[in-house]
Scaffold this active site. Sequence first.
Site, short mmCIF file in Angstrom:
data_model
loop_
_atom_site.label_atom_id
_atom_site.label_comp_id
_atom_site.label_asym_id
_atom_site.label_seq_id
_atom_site.Cartn_x
_atom_site.Cartn_y
_atom_site.Cartn_z
N GLU A 1 0.83 -1.22 0.00
CA GLU A 1 0.00 0.00 0.00
C GLU A 1 0.86 1.26 0.00
OE1 GLU A 1 -3.21 0.02 2.85
OE2 GLU A 1 -3.29 2.20 2.83
N LYS B 1 -7.24 -0.93 11.41
CA LYS B 1 -6.68 -1.36 10.12
C LYS B 1 -5.41 -0.54 9.84
CE LYS B 1 -6.18 -1.34 5.48
NZ LYS B 1 -5.23 -0.51 4.73
N ASP C 1 3.88 -14.68 10.99
CA ASP C 1 2.58 -15.03 10.44
C ASP C 1 1.60 -13.87 10.67
OD1 ASP C 1 0.03 -16.04 10.05
OD2 ASP C 1 0.43 -17.97 10.97
N HIS D 1 -2.17 10.37 0.39
CA HIS D 1 -2.48 9.12 -0.30
C HIS D 1 -2.39 9.26 -1.80
CE1 HIS D 1 -4.70 5.75 1.94
NE2 HIS D 1 -3.63 6.13 2.60
C1 MEV Z 1 -5.59 3.29 5.17
O1 MEV Z 1 -4.90 2.14 4.77
C2 MEV Z 1 -5.59 3.43 6.67
C3 MEV Z 1 -6.40 4.58 7.24
O2 MEV Z 1 -7.74 4.52 6.75
C4 MEV Z 1 -6.37 4.43 8.73
C5 MEV Z 1 -7.28 5.38 9.48
O3 MEV Z 1 -8.31 5.80 8.95
O4 MEV Z 1 -6.95 5.63 10.66
C6 MEV Z 1 -5.84 5.90 6.79
#
Ligand code: MEV
Length: 438
Positions: free
Chosen positions: A85, A280, A296, A393
């Site tokens: 990513e 995430k 793992d 991003h």
């Molecule tokens: C993207 O991979 C992760 C985010 O969405 C985490 C978040 O919103 O805290 C940017």
Amino acid sequence: MAPVVSGFSKLSKADKIKWLAEHHFNNDQNAIDTLVTYWNSDNRLQQLHDEFTENTISNYYLPFSIAPNFLINNTRYTLPMTIEESSVVAAASKAAKFWQTRGGFKAEVISTIKVGQVHFTYTGNPAKLEAFFSNIKTKLLSSVSHMTTNMEKRGGGIVAIELRNKTTEIDNYYQLHCTFETVDAMGANFINSCLEQFAKTLQSEAKKYSDFSTAEKDIEIIMSILSNYVPNCLVKAYVSCPITDLPNTKELSSEQYAEKFVRAVRIAEVEPYRAVTHNKGIMNGIDAVVLATGNDFRAIEAGAHAYASRNGKYSSLTHAEIKDEIFTFSIEIPLALGTVGGLTTLHPLVKLALQILERPNAKKLMQITAVAGLAQNFAAINSLITTGIQQGHMKMHLMNILNQFEATEIEKKYLITYFKTNPVTHSEVVAQIEKLRQ
Ligand code: MEV
């Protein structure tokens, strides 16, 4: 639809590809060439990768990146990160740089206990099973002594074996709930081997136990397996600084920044929809280090999310507070990691990753990995409460779009300059590429 195939695993690699080409690629030579392009020219290395799993036909590359400047417990680390990513590594590096002048990250391992269970069915008097269990406990332990000797030499072994009565949940269901210390090994093979032996001993001893009726002697083993839920293999990491040391922009004073940050974390603590995305983002950093170091990541993911739900509601793995003008941001996460065994001695890049980390033991790796998660979350929240996530991003994503359209070096140079001052959106990048090509 592809036809049923039997004996596929026994085919040679070339024949597997031939089958694939015939049934999935319309015998397209380009598809075959793509698979072959990713083979390693070093046959020995290719064979190593072929043998990691079954039916290997090619290699699937992920970027192997590094994030420097991580000051953790006053030692500087460069973190190896394996992740596809865009912007994750850049975000980690940015957070590391920010905190290195504010005391760095502090991390501490709270506990290192792992769990495994033998799930079985016993039909009879529970009190008799308890008496039987007390009677055979030393036999259970001695039945695995050949497996535990080496682990004990390294300071590990079996911590405890408990009999658990689960009959209120499922009729006649009991467990041997076992805890282990596996030191620098992740320990899956050790734990599973011990559990399978416990199961055999349990069953054979029951057959000989004179106080049991015929039905009671007939213990049925359902399964023996480690648990990836490891709430007692826990690490904590945090950063802390006076709020005046936090970013101060024309939109937000340091104090407003701190308060907005704490509120953003609080939202993830109470709101599961946000908590999942928040966590995430944490796992972006954690998985990248876990994967680079040959651990793992599915086990780590499963354990982390279960821990995030331990109080009955899915919640944030990080917490933030302001107390006496001091901002503190912390993470607490279970991480059952290993630095010996498994891929750590097999995969050349994993060996290098561990070398980059100065050959950590498992506890150090737990600390480093927790810090990677905290740093990632810091960077994400920082963007979310200030510029928004898309700015960083999309800048990183620009390169992916350019590559997707096979932009030449000259086109890339021009468009990177163009998008320094223009907002990156997928459609705008495509429009600019098309314009340039006219
Ligand atoms: C993207 O991979 C992760 C985010 O969405 C985490 C978040 O919103 O805290 C940017």
